[in-house]
Design a protein around this motif. Structure first.
Motif, PDB file in Angstrom:
ATOM      1  N   THR A   1      13.577  12.307  11.844  1.00 35.43           N
ATOM      2  CA  THR A   1      13.183  13.516  12.561  1.00 35.43           C
ATOM      3  C   THR A   1      13.007  13.160  14.028  1.00 35.43           C
ATOM      4  OG1 THR A   1      11.885  14.062  10.605  1.00 35.43           O
ATOM      5  CG2 THR A   1      11.548  15.443  12.547  1.00 35.43           C
ATOM      6  N   ALA A   2      13.592  13.970  14.905  1.00 32.62           N
ATOM      7  CA  ALA A   2      13.495  13.673  16.338  1.00 32.62           C
ATOM      8  C   ALA A   2      12.833  14.835  17.057  1.00 32.62           C
ATOM      9  CB  ALA A   2      14.881  13.405  16.923  1.00 32.62           C
ATOM     10  N   HIS A   3      11.627  14.604  17.557  1.00 31.22           N
ATOM     11  CA  HIS A   3      10.977  15.602  18.419  1.00 31.22           C
ATOM     12  C   HIS A   3      11.026  15.123  19.857  1.00 31.22           C
ATOM     13  CE1 HIS A   3       8.434  17.221  14.816  1.00 31.22           C
ATOM     14  NE2 HIS A   3       9.707  17.555  14.751  1.00 31.22           N
ATOM     15  N   ALA A   4      12.132  14.501  20.225  1.00 30.08           N
ATOM     16  CA  ALA A   4      12.275  13.964  21.580  1.00 30.08           C
ATOM     17  C   ALA A   4      13.714  14.150  22.017  1.00 30.08           C
ATOM     18  CB  ALA A   4      11.919  12.482  21.597  1.00 30.08           C
ATOM     19  N   GLU A   5      13.879  14.488  23.278  1.00 29.75           N
ATOM     20  CA  GLU A   5      15.207  14.743  23.809  1.00 29.75           C
ATOM     21  C   GLU A   5      16.060  13.478  23.764  1.00 29.75           C
ATOM     22  OE1 GLU A   5      16.801  17.128  27.739  1.00 29.75           O
ATOM     23  OE2 GLU A   5      14.623  16.982  27.355  1.00 29.75           O
TER      24      GLU A   5
ATOM     25  N   ARG B 206       0.870  -1.183   0.000  1.00 26.75           N
ATOM     26  CA  ARG B 206       0.000   0.000   0.000  1.00 26.75           C
ATOM     27  C   ARG B 206       0.906   1.232   0.000  1.00 26.75           C
ATOM     28  NH1 ARG B 206      -4.093  -0.206   4.862  1.00 26.75           N
ATOM     29  NH2 ARG B 206      -2.262   0.376   6.067  1.00 26.75           N
ATOM     30  N   ASP B 207       0.500   2.238  -0.683  1.00 33.88           N
ATOM     31  CA  ASP B 207       1.293   3.451  -0.798  1.00 33.88           C
ATOM     32  C   ASP B 207       0.618   4.547   0.026  1.00 33.88           C
ATOM     33  OD1 ASP B 207       3.551   4.708  -2.352  1.00 33.88           O
ATOM     34  OD2 ASP B 207       1.887   6.071  -2.796  1.00 33.88           O
ATOM     35  N   THR B 208       1.314   5.124   0.993  1.00 35.38           N
ATOM     36  CA  THR B 208       0.690   6.129   1.860  1.00 35.38           C
ATOM     37  C   THR B 208       1.643   7.308   2.058  1.00 35.38           C
ATOM     38  OG1 THR B 208       1.594   5.134   3.857  1.00 35.38           O
ATOM     39  CG2 THR B 208      -0.574   4.366   3.170  1.00 35.38           C
ATOM     40  N   GLU B 209       1.118   8.313   2.734  1.00 39.23           N
ATOM     41  CA  GLU B 209       1.931   9.479   3.108  1.00 39.23           C
ATOM     42  C   GLU B 209       2.923   9.089   4.206  1.00 39.23           C
ATOM     43  OE1 GLU B 209       1.334  12.898   2.297  1.00 39.23           O
ATOM     44  OE2 GLU B 209      -0.063  12.181   0.744  1.00 39.23           O
ATOM     45  N   ILE B 210       4.056   9.749   4.209  1.00 43.05           N
ATOM     46  CA  ILE B 210       4.967   9.612   5.352  1.00 43.05           C
ATOM     47  C   ILE B 210       4.327  10.344   6.531  1.00 43.05           C
ATOM     48  CG2 ILE B 210       7.247  10.204   6.254  1.00 43.05           C
ATOM     49  CD1 ILE B 210       8.290  10.013   3.372  1.00 43.05           C
ATOM     50  N   PRO B 211       4.214   9.698   7.684  1.00 46.06           N
ATOM     51  CA  PRO B 211       3.513  10.341   8.809  1.00 46.06           C
ATOM     52  C   PRO B 211       4.354  11.466   9.409  1.00 46.06           C
ATOM     53  CG  PRO B 211       4.433   8.228   9.509  1.00 46.06           C
ATOM     54  CD  PRO B 211       4.708   8.344   8.026  1.00 46.06           C
ATOM     55  N   GLU B 212       3.673  12.402  10.059  1.00 46.03           N
ATOM     56  CA  GLU B 212       4.335  13.540  10.712  1.00 46.03           C
ATOM     57  C   GLU B 212       4.536  13.238  12.189  1.00 46.03           C
ATOM     58  OE1 GLU B 212       5.593  16.575  10.204  1.00 46.03           O
ATOM     59  OE2 GLU B 212       5.493  16.186   8.039  1.00 46.03           O
ATOM     60  N   PRO B 213       5.760  13.280  12.689  1.00 44.88           N
ATOM     61  CA  PRO B 213       5.941  13.026  14.127  1.00 44.88           C
ATOM     62  C   PRO B 213       5.382  14.166  14.974  1.00 44.88           C
ATOM     63  CG  PRO B 213       8.022  13.649  13.099  1.00 44.88           C
ATOM     64  CD  PRO B 213       7.018  13.536  11.989  1.00 44.88           C
TER      65      PRO B 213
END
Lengths: 338, 338
Positions: A78-82, A24-31
């Motif tokens: 992408t890292a939104h975590a310390e 299945r082809d989907t969007e890359i999710p946003e963190p």
């Protein structure tokens, strides 16, 4: 850039097929805040995951349309975590897809003992299962005869070599003459049996003239039934897995015949899971690294190329196609990974 | 004076019947040089002897016309061997008959710890099997839930009480409500289950709300299948016997379903035979004597009167008729026994 996902297309009624999956082809999710976006690098193929494909609707079960489950090494995009940054290599449950969102407490940092492939095999669950199951539950020693089933598999090919390192006479059971030769010629086992050849019981008798002291059981089923009567008194059966029952419509549950064999020969059958021994994990990994470095054991990694081949890689496990640990290469680390 | 012998009249095709035996009247044999003539006093009824009745013709098997095998306490009538004299009480394999010839090295002297009946039960094979199997293999302790099958039998009624002495919560499985009451009211177990009552699995759930840590298995078969799924992680199954398979035409041999249960819950199933622990025999007998003397455990001996009732006594074992150790009184010691 898109996120390819390998999802379950239908629930198999018996043996799993490649056609039970579809891409299945989907969007890359946003963190979101506190999350990581991880790109899958190497997917680990683990037969026990088969049990989660079900329309029973229990929590944790995977139904039609769900991304197939699997653990992997991946790279943080992408890292939104310390404590995390782009390029970090982490181990986590990515599932069979290019990108996944992860919570920091559900990922483990790659400790760089060996390559990505060694981390997911020898130093990961399958290698440590072979090591601890054989060493701690089986307790092989010089003068003992050890039999390993699925001896060419991810766990089995390590288990057999661990028993050799500990001095035992080791016989492996595999599914082809070619694999049998590999066991004796490359891995150094004392003998190997092709379960698709002559009757197993006669082959066991020939390969184990003094009986069997330790049986490392990855498969259960008919192979267990053939091995048990040839066990020596006070023998031990290390119950590691039951692959003969993973991929069938109705797993057998019969247990009635076991006690007679156990009583007559004072056998012990013991199930274990590797996590029970994780207090000794570092020492085990150091021992394995030493043996590997000295050429005393060989590691076999059986890697297929591309997410699109994950179904084929996984289904093949149940036919015994793999030689050692099976992985799927989904992507390579980026230039700034490290 | 004649020698009555209970012989095998026909080989059963399924469950053993009283009519499979018949009484034969013969001469009392004459002891040769070095032999003893022994009069049978108390015959021990042991279910495992059932396996020797067969027309397979193997050595040690009992066919039509053979005197049924059994061990007993007897009294020496004539001694043509040094170290023995008339009136000596000895333990030996007399078979089901009034008189037998014995070789001195095949008899054991009665050591007079307790009565004849206590010697053949609590301090003999069945009592020690219950003691060692529970203590050494099961290892019960305070806070553990123990289940015993055939809990009213010769081995089981001791095993359950040993677990109680060691502090465990003990649940017995028996074949009638009356026996279940006896277990809780007289023997002091915490709960008892009638396997012929409500479905076993529901009864086990109710009696063992915290799951089962140790299962002392005397029977195998369907009871084992009901118990295994209720075992706690790292539980132990003490494989002592498999009475469900002793008296059937075709004992089941299925083992395929065991590994799944053992692996998932890290269970250990272990067979044992009492002789493996005989280096600790004297200490065990002293402990049992102490507990019995202090009223901490109760011994149940279920004695039928007369050699002619041996078939009934034996056949009844497989229906669970007995309460504790079953014996047959063939004769009493003479006035000069001592």
């Amino acid at each position: 850039m898109r996120n390819r996902q390998m999802v379950i297309a239908k629930i198999p009624r018996g043996a799993l097929q490649v056609s039970d999956f579809e891409m299945r082809d989907t969007e890359i999710p946003e963190p979101g805040a506190g999350q990581l976006l991880v790109r899958t690098l190497r997917l680990s193929m683990d037969p026990a995951t088969r049990a989660r494909i079900s329309d029973a609707g229990y929590p944790g079960m995977l139904g039609v349309g769900d991304v197939m489950a699997g653990s992997a090494l991946g790279e943080v995009v992408t890292a939104h975590a310390e404590g995390f940054g782009p390029g970090d290599i982490v181990e986590c449950h990515t599932g069979w897809q290019d990108y996944s969102l992860q919570e920091p407490d559900a990922v483990a940092t790659f400790d760089r003992l060996g390559t990505l492939e060694e981390h997911l095999s020898l130093y990961g669950v399958s290698g440590l299962t072979g090591y601890f199951g054989m060493r701690e539950v089986g307790e092989p020693a010089a003068g003992k005869t050890v039999v390993v089933s699925a001896a060419g598999g991810a766990v089995g090919h390590i288990a057999g070599q661990v028993a050799k390192q500990l001095g035992a006479h080791v016989v492996g059971i595999v599914g082809s003459d070619e694999k049998a030769r590999w066991l004796t010629e490359t891995l150094g086992l004392d003998a190997a049996i092709n379960r698709r050849g002559e009757p197993l019981s006669a082959q066991l008798k020939a390969a184990c003239p003094d009986g069997i002291d330790i049986y490392f059981d990855n498969v259960g089923g008919e192979i267990l039934e053939a091995v048990l009567p040839r066990m020596n008194e006070h023998g031990r059966v290390v119950c590691c897995g039951y692959a003969s029952q993973y991929d069938v419509a109705a797993p057998v549950t019969e247990t009635k015949g076991v006690p007679a064999l156990l009583v007559r020969k004072r056998l012990r059958m013991e199930g274990f899971v590797v996590m029970d021994y994780y207090d000794k994990k570092q020492a085990a990994r150091e021992t394995l690294a030493q043996w590997l470095g000295a050429g005393r054991i060989k590691l076999s990694v059986d890697m297929l190329e591309g997410l699109e081949r994950a179904p084929e890689a996984f289904v093949g496990l149940f036919g015994g196609d793999n030689r050692g640990k099976r992985l799927v290469r989904v992507a390579d680390p980026s230039a700034n990974a490290g």
